[in-house]
Design a protein around this motif. Structure first.
Motif, mmCIF file in Angstrom:
data_model
loop_
_atom_site.group_PDB
_atom_site.id
_atom_site.type_symbol
_atom_site.label_atom_id
_atom_site.label_comp_id
_atom_site.label_asym_id
_atom_site.label_seq_id
_atom_site.Cartn_x
_atom_site.Cartn_y
_atom_site.Cartn_z
ATOM 1 N N PRO A 136 0.829 -1.218 0.000
ATOM 2 C CA PRO A 136 0.000 0.000 0.000
ATOM 3 C C PRO A 136 0.856 1.258 0.000
ATOM 4 O O PRO A 136 2.001 1.264 0.472
ATOM 5 N N GLY A 137 0.296 2.327 -0.533
ATOM 6 C CA GLY A 137 1.005 3.588 -0.587
ATOM 7 C C GLY A 137 1.445 4.072 0.786
ATOM 8 O O GLY A 137 2.511 4.692 0.931
ATOM 9 N N ALA A 138 0.631 3.784 1.804
ATOM 10 C CA ALA A 138 0.969 4.220 3.163
ATOM 11 C C ALA A 138 2.256 3.557 3.648
ATOM 12 O O ALA A 138 3.065 4.178 4.349
ATOM 13 N N LEU A 139 2.456 2.287 3.257
ATOM 14 C CA LEU A 139 3.681 1.593 3.661
ATOM 15 C C LEU A 139 4.885 2.147 2.902
ATOM 16 O O LEU A 139 5.966 2.324 3.472
ATOM 17 N N ILE A 140 4.700 2.433 1.618
ATOM 18 C CA ILE A 140 5.780 3.037 0.836
ATOM 19 C C ILE A 140 6.162 4.385 1.451
ATOM 20 O O ILE A 140 7.348 4.713 1.583
ATOM 21 N N GLU A 141 5.158 5.155 1.846
ATOM 22 C CA GLU A 141 5.419 6.465 2.458
ATOM 23 C C GLU A 141 6.163 6.307 3.781
ATOM 24 O O GLU A 141 7.098 7.061 4.081
ATOM 25 N N ARG A 142 5.760 5.303 4.578
ATOM 26 C CA ARG A 142 6.443 5.093 5.864
ATOM 27 C C ARG A 142 7.901 4.733 5.658
ATOM 28 O O ARG A 142 8.786 5.262 6.339
ATOM 29 N N LEU A 143 8.164 3.877 4.690
ATOM 30 C CA LEU A 143 9.543 3.475 4.439
ATOM 31 C C LEU A 143 10.356 4.584 3.768
ATOM 32 O O LEU A 143 11.587 4.528 3.746
ATOM 33 N N SER A 144 9.684 5.595 3.228
ATOM 34 C CA SER A 144 10.424 6.725 2.662
ATOM 35 C C SER A 144 11.061 7.572 3.757
ATOM 36 O O SER A 144 11.847 8.480 3.466
ATOM 37 N N HIS A 145 10.747 7.279 5.024
ATOM 38 C CA HIS A 145 11.376 7.934 6.183
ATOM 39 C C HIS A 145 12.398 7.003 6.835
ATOM 40 O O HIS A 145 12.868 7.289 7.939
ATOM 41 N N ASP A 146 12.721 5.904 6.199
ATOM 42 C CA ASP A 146 13.628 4.898 6.746
ATOM 43 C C ASP A 146 14.989 5.515 7.072
ATOM 44 O O ASP A 146 15.440 6.443 6.382
ATOM 45 N N PRO A 147 15.659 5.027 8.099
ATOM 46 C CA PRO A 147 16.996 5.562 8.407
ATOM 47 C C PRO A 147 18.033 5.272 7.319
ATOM 48 O O PRO A 147 19.049 5.969 7.231
ATOM 49 N N SER A 148 17.777 4.282 6.477
ATOM 50 C CA SER A 148 18.723 3.946 5.410
ATOM 51 C C SER A 148 18.465 4.796 4.163
ATOM 52 O O SER A 148 17.358 4.774 3.613
ATOM 53 N N PRO A 149 19.461 5.553 3.680
ATOM 54 C CA PRO A 149 19.275 6.325 2.446
ATOM 55 C C PRO A 149 18.922 5.441 1.256
ATOM 56 O O PRO A 149 18.165 5.858 0.364
ATOM 57 N N GLY A 150 19.462 4.215 1.241
ATOM 58 C CA GLY A 150 19.160 3.303 0.140
ATOM 59 C C GLY A 150 17.693 2.935 0.091
ATOM 60 O O GLY A 150 17.082 2.887 -0.985
ATOM 61 N N VAL A 151 17.116 2.671 1.250
ATOM 62 C CA VAL A 151 15.691 2.334 1.311
ATOM 63 C C VAL A 151 14.857 3.550 0.908
ATOM 64 O O VAL A 151 13.903 3.433 0.127
ATOM 65 N N ARG A 152 15.210 4.715 1.417
ATOM 66 C CA ARG A 152 14.449 5.921 1.070
ATOM 67 C C ARG A 152 14.516 6.180 -0.441
ATOM 68 O O ARG A 152 13.532 6.580 -1.065
ATOM 69 N N GLY A 153 15.692 5.947 -1.035
ATOM 70 C CA GLY A 153 15.838 6.156 -2.474
ATOM 71 C C GLY A 153 14.970 5.227 -3.292
ATOM 72 O O GLY A 153 14.368 5.631 -4.295
ATOM 73 N N VAL A 154 14.885 3.956 -2.871
ATOM 74 C CA VAL A 154 14.029 2.997 -3.586
ATOM 75 C C VAL A 154 12.567 3.419 -3.485
ATOM 76 O O VAL A 154 11.814 3.350 -4.468
ATOM 77 N N MET A 155 12.150 3.866 -2.326
ATOM 78 C CA MET A 155 10.755 4.306 -2.171
ATOM 79 C C MET A 155 10.485 5.565 -2.994
ATOM 80 O O MET A 155 9.378 5.757 -3.516
ATOM 81 N N ALA A 156 11.492 6.419 -3.146
ATOM 82 C CA ALA A 156 11.316 7.629 -3.951
ATOM 83 C C ALA A 156 11.033 7.290 -5.403
ATOM 84 O O ALA A 156 10.345 8.041 -6.103
ATOM 85 N N ARG A 157 11.559 6.163 -5.871
ATOM 86 C CA ARG A 157 11.360 5.746 -7.268
ATOM 87 C C ARG A 157 10.048 5.003 -7.461
ATOM 88 O O ARG A 157 9.780 4.509 -8.563
ATOM 89 N N ASP A 158 9.259 4.856 -6.427
ATOM 90 C CA ASP A 158 8.010 4.094 -6.493
ATOM 91 C C ASP A 158 6.853 5.030 -6.830
ATOM 92 O O ASP A 158 6.668 6.077 -6.190
ATOM 93 N N ALA A 159 6.053 4.662 -7.809
ATOM 94 C CA ALA A 159 4.932 5.511 -8.251
ATOM 95 C C ALA A 159 3.849 5.651 -7.202
ATOM 96 O O ALA A 159 3.012 6.562 -7.290
ATOM 97 N N ARG A 160 3.844 4.777 -6.181
ATOM 98 C CA ARG A 160 2.815 4.842 -5.139
ATOM 99 C C ARG A 160 3.143 5.870 -4.056
ATOM 100 O O ARG A 160 2.314 6.135 -3.190
ATOM 101 N N LEU A 161 4.345 6.416 -4.072
ATOM 102 C CA LEU A 161 4.721 7.387 -3.047
ATOM 103 C C LEU A 161 3.922 8.687 -3.245
ATOM 104 O O LEU A 161 3.890 9.227 -4.352
ATOM 105 N N PRO A 162 3.283 9.185 -2.204
ATOM 106 C CA PRO A 162 2.542 10.449 -2.327
ATOM 107 C C PRO A 162 3.446 11.584 -2.823
ATOM 108 O O PRO A 162 4.614 11.679 -2.442
#
Length: 466
Positions: A402-428
């Motif tokens: 779900p988009g909410a989970l993608i958004e939550r992981l976009s705040h992840d402490p790992s820059p790599g994880v945040r970067g992957v979520m940034a490339r996801d079309a579901r991110l608000p």
């Protein structure tokens, strides 16, 4: 241009949602390598290729020539370019990293034409990074220029031994050395081989020389008599070693020598088990020449795969030709390196094995398998709370995340994880725009498919592109 502006512009050039008009403005208005990023996308619009193919700046034509996202047909338009430098780029092809990433090949007839190009450096670069047909490789091995023959020997992966052996007698010494390297043999008289061993600057060179030497006459005894441990280890891998010396080396004081003897292909399982060898999960064995020559041999590969020796099973796992029953057998192997090598080399490695191996692997190559079509996608949201950031970023591959989970992981402490979520079309979008201004994620955010056109325009304006 500020570094941040350049990073965002490079990300925008790769953005799958960037319209054709934006890509054309980058191509014609930017400077330097960022223009090449336009051709690293999964798909490059035909109109962008049209402009690049006719561009007066050969650098731009060169970016198209080596663009991993361009099709073979798109790159082939430059195979007759008047500038030989551009043709060399076309011949070499895109340098794509990873065992399972491969550029779209040039049409066969274009490869054949490049193999007859008047510029020898065009011919020498052909097939360096992109595949060409075996018939074209044969043309290159028969080329009148030694530079071309040498290059073909080093770049024809999986060249049949029958095609390589004739070049052991090539008139050019560099070609002979290349042929010997590919064939896994060391050419020269016994005196010359002994001299090579004596002059070797590293243990690796001494091992390779002893492993590949043609052991006629008394050469094996003379090499053994050097007393050098690396030479003895190389001899233990040499398939021409007399059986009397095999027996001697099986009791050698060196664990490395005994291990090498235990991995000889002609040994019975009982004789192999009688040798005092050890092999840990962190120990690496470079496959000897006989393994590289035997990957298509179904009988020998089955014997390796069914061996009680994990080193032999590792050798089998290098083969991309194993049948399904052996793939299943090695996928359940107790040795992690066997399973890892199977993932790295077999096109039909099971998807669940690819996932399990990625999660367990400590190596930087752990993500190379993500491009495989059988890599699992369903159920990856279960890794959202994993302690491993490499597991958490897999969540974006789950189509049901779900988009909410993608958004939550976009705040992840790992820059790599945040970067992957940034490339996801579901991110608000509002969160994507925040990431666009964070130093560690600005490039990834510029690649985000949800990036609004207004933000794209701002990136172009900041970079000074009208």
């Amino acid at each position: 241009m500020k570094r941040a502006d350049l990073i965002r512009l490079d990300g925008l050039a790769r953005n799958p949602a960037a319209p054709e008009s934006v890509l054309l403005r980058i191509l014609t208005g930017a400077e330097g390598p960022v223009r090449g990023s336009v051709f690293e996308r999964d798909e490059v619009p035909a109109a962008v290729c049209d402009v690049a193919a006719l561009h007066p700046d050969r650098e731009v034509r060169g970016y198209l020539a080596v663009g991993a996202g361009a099709t073979g047909a798109q790159r082939a338009r430059l195979a007759a370019d008047p500038d030989p430098w551009v043709r060399r780029q076309v011949a070499a092809g895109p340098e794509v990293h990873g065992r399972w990433r491969q550029a779209d090949p040039l049409p066969d007839e274009v490869c054949a034409a490049l193999a007859r190009d008047e510029d020898r450096r065009v011919r020498a670069r052909l097939g360096m990074f992109a595949p060409v047909p075996d018939e074209v490789w044969a043309l290159l091995l028969a080329d009148p220029e030694a530079e071309v023959r040498e290059s073909a020997l080093y770049h024809w992966r999986g060249a049949p031994v029958a095609a390589v052996l004739p070049l052991l007698d090539d008139p050019d010494p560099a070609v002979r050395r290349a042929a010997a390297h590919v064939a896994g043999v060391v050419v020269g008289s016994p005196a010359e081989i002994l001299e090579q061993v004596a002059a070797a600057e590293s243990g690796w060179q001494r091992r390779e020389t002893a492993a590949g030497a043609v052991l006629g006459g008394e050469l094996a005894d003379r090499l053994y008599a050097t007393g050098d441990e690396d030479v003895r280890e190389g001899l233990a891998f040499n398939t021409g070693l007399p059986d009397r010396l095999v027996a001697v080396l099986a009791s050698d004081a060196s664990p490395a020598v005994r291990l090498a003897v235990s991995l000889r292909p002609e040994l019975t399982e009982a004789r192999r088990a009688a040798i005092d060898w050890s092999l840990g999960s962190e120990d690496r064995i470079h496959p000897p020449a006989w393994v590289r020559r035997s990957l298509t041999d179904p009988v020998l590969m089955r014997a390796c795969a069914e061996s009680a020796h994990p080193g032999m099973r590792r050798f089998a796992a290098y083969s991309p030709h194993l049948p399904g029953d052996l793939v299943a057998r090695l996928a359940a192997d107790e040795d992690f390196v066997v399973r890892l090598l199977l993932c790295e080399n077999h096109p039909a490695a099971p998807g669940d094995l690819l996932l399990r191996t990625l999660l367990a692997s400590p190596f930087i190559t752990r993500f190379d398998q993500l491009v495989r079509p059988q890599f699992p996608r369903a159920g990856l949201t279960r890794f959202a709370a994993s302690e491993d950031p490499g597991a958490r970023l897999l969540v974006a591959r789950d189509p049901d995340a779900p988009g909410a989970l993608i958004e939550r992981l976009s705040h992840d402490p790992s820059p790599g994880v945040r970067g992957v979520m940034a490339r996801d079309a579901r991110l608000p979008v509002d969160r994507l725009l925040e990431l666009l201004h964070e130093p560690e994620t600005m490039g990834a955010a510029a690649e985000g498919p949800a990036l609004p056109l207004t933000a794209m325009e701002s990136i172009l304006a900041a970079a000074g592109i009208p």
